[in-house]
Design an enzyme around this catalytic site. Structure first.
Site, short mmCIF file in Angstrom:
data_model
loop_
_atom_site.label_atom_id
_atom_site.label_comp_id
_atom_site.label_asym_id
_atom_site.label_seq_id
_atom_site.Cartn_x
_atom_site.Cartn_y
_atom_site.Cartn_z
CG HIS A 245 -1.74 1.12 1.38
ND1 HIS A 245 -3.01 1.62 0.43
CD2 HIS A 245 -1.61 2.16 1.93
CE1 HIS A 245 -3.53 2.46 1.01
NE2 HIS A 245 -2.69 3.15 1.68
CG ASP B 207 -12.14 4.15 6.55
OD1 ASP B 207 -11.80 4.82 7.32
OD2 ASP B 207 -11.97 4.06 5.15
NE ARG C 15 -10.43 10.78 9.72
CZ ARG C 15 -9.60 10.23 8.89
NH1 ARG C 15 -9.78 8.97 8.55
NH2 ARG C 15 -8.34 10.66 8.65
CB SER D 94 -8.70 5.54 7.66
OG SER D 94 -9.14 5.81 6.34
CE LYS E 41 -9.30 2.84 3.72
NZ LYS E 41 -9.58 4.14 3.42
N1 URA Z 1 -6.46 7.64 3.26
C1 URA Z 1 -7.34 6.82 3.82
O1 URA Z 1 -7.68 5.71 3.59
N2 URA Z 1 -7.66 7.34 4.92
C2 URA Z 1 -7.48 8.36 5.46
O2 URA Z 1 -7.82 8.87 6.74
C3 URA Z 1 -6.21 9.07 4.85
C4 URA Z 1 -6.06 8.71 3.76
#
Ligand code: URA
Length: 432
Positions: free
Chosen positions: A81, A160, A167, A182, A186
């Site tokens: 990632h 999320d 957010r 967050s 994933k």
């Molecule tokens: N990317 C994400 O998936 N979440 C965040 O909070 C910031 C960047």
């Protein structure tokens, strides 16, 4: 349990219990807890932060809130990632290299938004390539060739998704425990046993300084390990674009040049380092052995072959690997000349990403349509000497009306000095 009490506890600096976090995530995802209470808690977290225990629990709850990929039937699964940057096409290189060396890479990637690009858009620029595979197609591709990169099809970490949207409008995005949970929610839902994180630092990245990037990397690694996944992070430079190509088709071509063993330099170095980390972590071998294997996979063509297999398996035309004329090409290519002279001291990489977006390579809003051929080829980068009137970039677009604005944005991104600036390393640090 009452949401009011949870907000008050965090407001006063308390540590939330597992049950309180679970109550919040379930309640907010199902719609029972309203936005105004969730916003108040997010702001309290933003100000008071979260302990490691709270952050791990929040991540696990968000990961468990929706669909999950089951990769238990595969061995040596590894995910990668990147926190996002400009010209970051490392997945197109690291994933096939790692798969060619015996790992299983079953990866869900995202689209670009704003000044940063996304792997799914890059792959979509390959004629015929599909990034919207069904679950069966995804598993079958992984089974057949040990490599698949697709877009998200299921409902992954819906908690999320909802919290991130909140957010975004409540000034609570830039909070390291919230960002770490967050991203990692994933990654956990995506199912791989090993996770390699590329945390970018610099003017084109989410984290503007190496210190911030390290903090984020440490928290994400901690979460990954806490959740039972082998996790490491490297921190890499995003104070300039990675490589020389920005824009979807242009980046695929640059990645093919690396895979075809025709291009060395910073893109090769960062991509191969990521691949080596993926190999070392998932196959349990030393990093030096993994680096050797990764280098050999590029030299002997097995990584390029793996990429070709993936393109074919996902419906694309694998001839693009050796015939770039098959990729989308822009109607206009404009030579952008420098108005200044001297050494390039700094590149405001976010501005350069924005210039590429203006040309059509990215989206301002999720619904915007991309011009796959659009983008920028840099001819000069940080530390290079430039004469006045010398080309600094080539702007590619099918929308010539964007050239003036994009060109100005690009030139404004460059800062010059009379003496050569200090070179910086591509790989700034690691968290293992
Ligand atoms: N990317 C994400 O998936 N979440 C965040 O909070 C910031 C960047």
């Amino acid at each position: 349990m009452r949401m009011y009490d949870i907000i008050a506890k965090k407001r006063d600096g308390g540590e939330l219990s597992d049950d309180e976090i679970s109550y919040f995530v379930h309640g907010y995802t199902s719609g029972e807890i309203p936005d105004y209470q969730a916003s108040a808690l997010l702001m309290a977290i933003y100000i008071r932060s979260m302990t490691k225990k709270e952050t791990l629990r929040l991540t696990m709850e968000m990961a468990d809130s929706g669909d999950k990929v089951d990769l238990s039937m595969f061995e040596n699964t590894v995910d990668k990632h990147s926190t996002g940057g400009v010209g970051d096409k490392t997945t197109l290189i690291a994933a096939p290299v790692a798969a060619a060396c015996g790992t299983t890479v079953a990866k869900m990637s995202g689209r670009g938004l704003g000044h940063t690009g996304g792997t799914v858009d890059k792959l979509d620029s390959i004629p015929g390539f599909s990034t919207s595979l069904s679950a069966d197609e995804f598993y079958s591709c992984v089974r057949k060739i040990g490599l698949c990169v697709t877009g998200q099809s299921g409902d992954f970490a819906p908690a999320d998704k909802k919290l991130y949207a909140l957010r975004d409008v409540t000034a609570t995005v830039s909070c390291i425990p919230l960002i770490a949970s967050s991203i990692m929610s994933k990654k956990l839902a995506a199912g791989s046993n090993s996770i390699v994180l590329d945390v970018k630092a610099g003017s084109g990245a989410f984290m503007k300084t190496a210190a911030q990037a390290r903090l984020l990397a440490e928290q994400m690694v901690e979460i990954g390990k806490g959740a039972g996944r082998k996790t490491i992070a490297i921190i890499t430079d995003m104070d300039k674009p990675l490589g020389y190509a920005i824009g979807n088709s242009l980046e695929v071509i640059e990645a093919c040049e690396v895979l075809n063993n025709r291009l060395k330099g910073e893109l090769y170095d960062v991509s191969l380092e990521l691949a080596a980390r993926m190999i070392a972590l998932s196959l349990n071998i030393s990093l030096s052995d993994a680096r050797r294997k990764a280098g050999r996979a590029v030299e002997n063509g097995s990584a390029a072959k793996k990429f070709a297999e993936m393109i074919s398996a996902q419906g694309g035309d694998a001839r693009v690997l050796n015939d770039y004329s098959l990729m989308p090409h822009a109607g206009v290519v404009y030579q952008l000349r420098s108005k200044s002279c001297g050494y390039i001291k700094k590149m405001d990489t976010e501005k350069i990403g924005t210039a590429a977006m203006m040309l059509g390579a990215g989206r301002v809003k999720k619904e915007d349509k991309i011009d796959y051929s659009a983008g920028i080829i840099l001819t000069k980068k940080t530390c290079d000497r430039v004469k006045q009137g010398e080309p600094v970039a080539y702007l590619h677009t099918c929308r010539p009306e964007t050239l003036k604005e994009a060109g100005d944005e690009f030139l404004n991104a460059l800062e010059f000095s009379d003496s050569p600036p200090k070179m910086t390393d591509e790989i700034i640090g690691e968290v293992t």
